[in-house]
Design an enzyme around this catalytic site. Sequence first.
Site, short mmCIF file in Angstrom:
data_model
loop_
_atom_site.label_atom_id
_atom_site.label_comp_id
_atom_site.label_asym_id
_atom_site.label_seq_id
_atom_site.Cartn_x
_atom_site.Cartn_y
_atom_site.Cartn_z
N ASP A 56 25.42 87.74 -6.51
CA ASP A 56 25.26 86.46 -7.20
C ASP A 56 26.27 86.29 -8.33
O ASP A 56 26.51 85.17 -8.79
CB ASP A 56 23.85 86.32 -7.75
CG ASP A 56 22.89 86.18 -6.59
OD1 ASP A 56 22.53 87.21 -5.98
OD2 ASP A 56 22.53 85.03 -6.24
N ARG A 79 18.89 78.59 -1.04
CA ARG A 79 19.07 79.76 -1.89
C ARG A 79 20.28 80.55 -1.37
O ARG A 79 20.82 80.24 -0.30
CB ARG A 79 17.79 80.62 -2.00
CG ARG A 79 16.89 80.70 -0.81
CD ARG A 79 17.39 81.48 0.35
NE ARG A 79 17.95 82.75 -0.01
CZ ARG A 79 18.86 83.39 0.69
NH1 ARG A 79 19.32 82.87 1.83
NH2 ARG A 79 19.34 84.54 0.29
N GLY A 80 20.65 81.59 -2.15
CA GLY A 80 21.90 82.30 -1.86
C GLY A 80 22.98 81.67 -2.73
O GLY A 80 23.09 80.44 -2.80
N ALA A 81 23.79 82.52 -3.36
CA ALA A 81 24.72 82.04 -4.39
C ALA A 81 25.65 80.91 -3.90
O ALA A 81 25.69 79.83 -4.51
CB ALA A 81 25.51 83.21 -4.95
N ARG A 99 18.62 77.68 -11.84
CA ARG A 99 18.66 79.13 -11.64
C ARG A 99 19.86 79.70 -12.42
O ARG A 99 20.97 79.20 -12.28
CB ARG A 99 18.80 79.50 -10.15
CG ARG A 99 17.59 79.07 -9.32
CD ARG A 99 17.59 79.74 -7.96
NE ARG A 99 17.11 81.10 -8.02
CZ ARG A 99 17.15 81.95 -6.98
NH1 ARG A 99 17.67 81.58 -5.84
NH2 ARG A 99 16.67 83.17 -7.11
O1 MRU Z 1 17.00 84.62 -4.72
P1 MRU Z 1 18.01 84.39 -3.63
O2 MRU Z 1 17.43 84.40 -2.27
O3 MRU Z 1 18.85 83.17 -3.90
O4 MRU Z 1 18.98 85.65 -3.74
C1 MRU Z 1 20.09 85.73 -2.90
C2 MRU Z 1 20.86 86.98 -3.04
O5 MRU Z 1 20.58 87.81 -3.86
C3 MRU Z 1 22.09 87.10 -2.17
O6 MRU Z 1 22.31 88.44 -1.84
C4 MRU Z 1 23.30 86.56 -2.95
O7 MRU Z 1 23.04 85.28 -3.43
C5 MRU Z 1 24.52 86.53 -2.12
S1 MRU Z 1 24.44 85.25 -0.90
C6 MRU Z 1 25.87 85.23 0.00
#
Ligand code: MRU
Length: 352
Positions: free
Chosen positions: A243, A52-54, A95
């Site tokens: 994101d 997870r994380g963009a 997603r």
């Molecule tokens: O649902 P997630 O854990 O994927 O959400 C992640 C976030 O909101 C992060 O802040 C975002 O992706 C930036 S990651 C460098």
Amino acid sequence: MNLTLTTLPETIRWQDGALYLLDQTRLPLETVIEKQETVDQVWQSIKQLKVRGAPAIGVAGAYGLVLSVTDQTHLSYAAFLQELERQAAYLDSARPTAVNLKWALTRIVSKARELSGFDVPAIHQRLVAEAVQIHDEDRQLCRKIGEHGLALIKQDMGILTHCNAGSLATAELGTALAPMYLAHEQGIPFRVYADETRPLLQGSRLTSWELQQAGIDVTLICDNMAAYIMSQGLVDMVIVGTDRVAANGDVANKIGTLGVAILAHHFNLPFYVACPYSTIDFNTPDGKSIVIEERGETEVTHFGDRRTAPENIQYRNPAFDVTPHTLVTGLITDRGIIRPPYQENLQQFYGG
Ligand code: MRU
């Protein structure tokens, strides 16, 4: 200066033609690395937030896409391309909010189109190389974000962050956490407040874990404690990830970020958002146009495996919110810190 290599977790590994993901749903209690055998498995891993994380889902998506066509290199070029496009659309459906996923998948498909004169096995090899390049590039982009954000971190500052925009969310170093890792490497003392980030606890499970592993002074707070902690004068700056950045500078990030931005405005604290260029989406004019992922019931009605809400309760579970650009002090990017007016300055940094 080897801190990042020795103490930061490796989120994604591509080794001998196979994809390995650190299962983030099991952190911090267990460190389990899962081999990804099929595109369906990669889709599930993205959907379930094992990865997870963009930026990280972009990298994992790119590898998932090349994996999906590994056994299809006997096809004609046209049939191979059609299959690649079908699998890209499938992975993208895992997603919807983080634009990095679509960005990485589009990059792989575009590369395949560029290579139309080559034979299909050779094209597949080049697509693998492109996925590896996306992965390597993310590492470098995060370091650049860190270098540009470093000047913002002053001795003894308190910095609040929300969700996890760290090493676990990227190829290495993170976005929001990258300036913190570099400041720590340079011996600058500062402390971090990590919001726990209900409902999936990325702040307590992931951010507090990776900062603690790196030896950074981190204090975990529940989301509803941020206002109090700010009112005590303990926070000097907020840095979060994102994101998707819309063309006008509105930013989508983990649910709760908007509340933090409003608090920062109230307490007159700078609110920075860190991201690589792959998170900036000029095709999305403003925050209203960003699709916000809605997730399932049990994340809200349960705490872990235990039900904490009445049966049949109505619920909402938006996974992200949008912070208007008017609340953003600056965007810490791989090319520098972008400040208002965002519409113009985003174009100047990254447009055409
Ligand atoms: O649902 P997630 O854990 O994927 O959400 C992640 C976030 O909101 C992060 O802040 C975002 O992706 C930036 S990651 C460098």
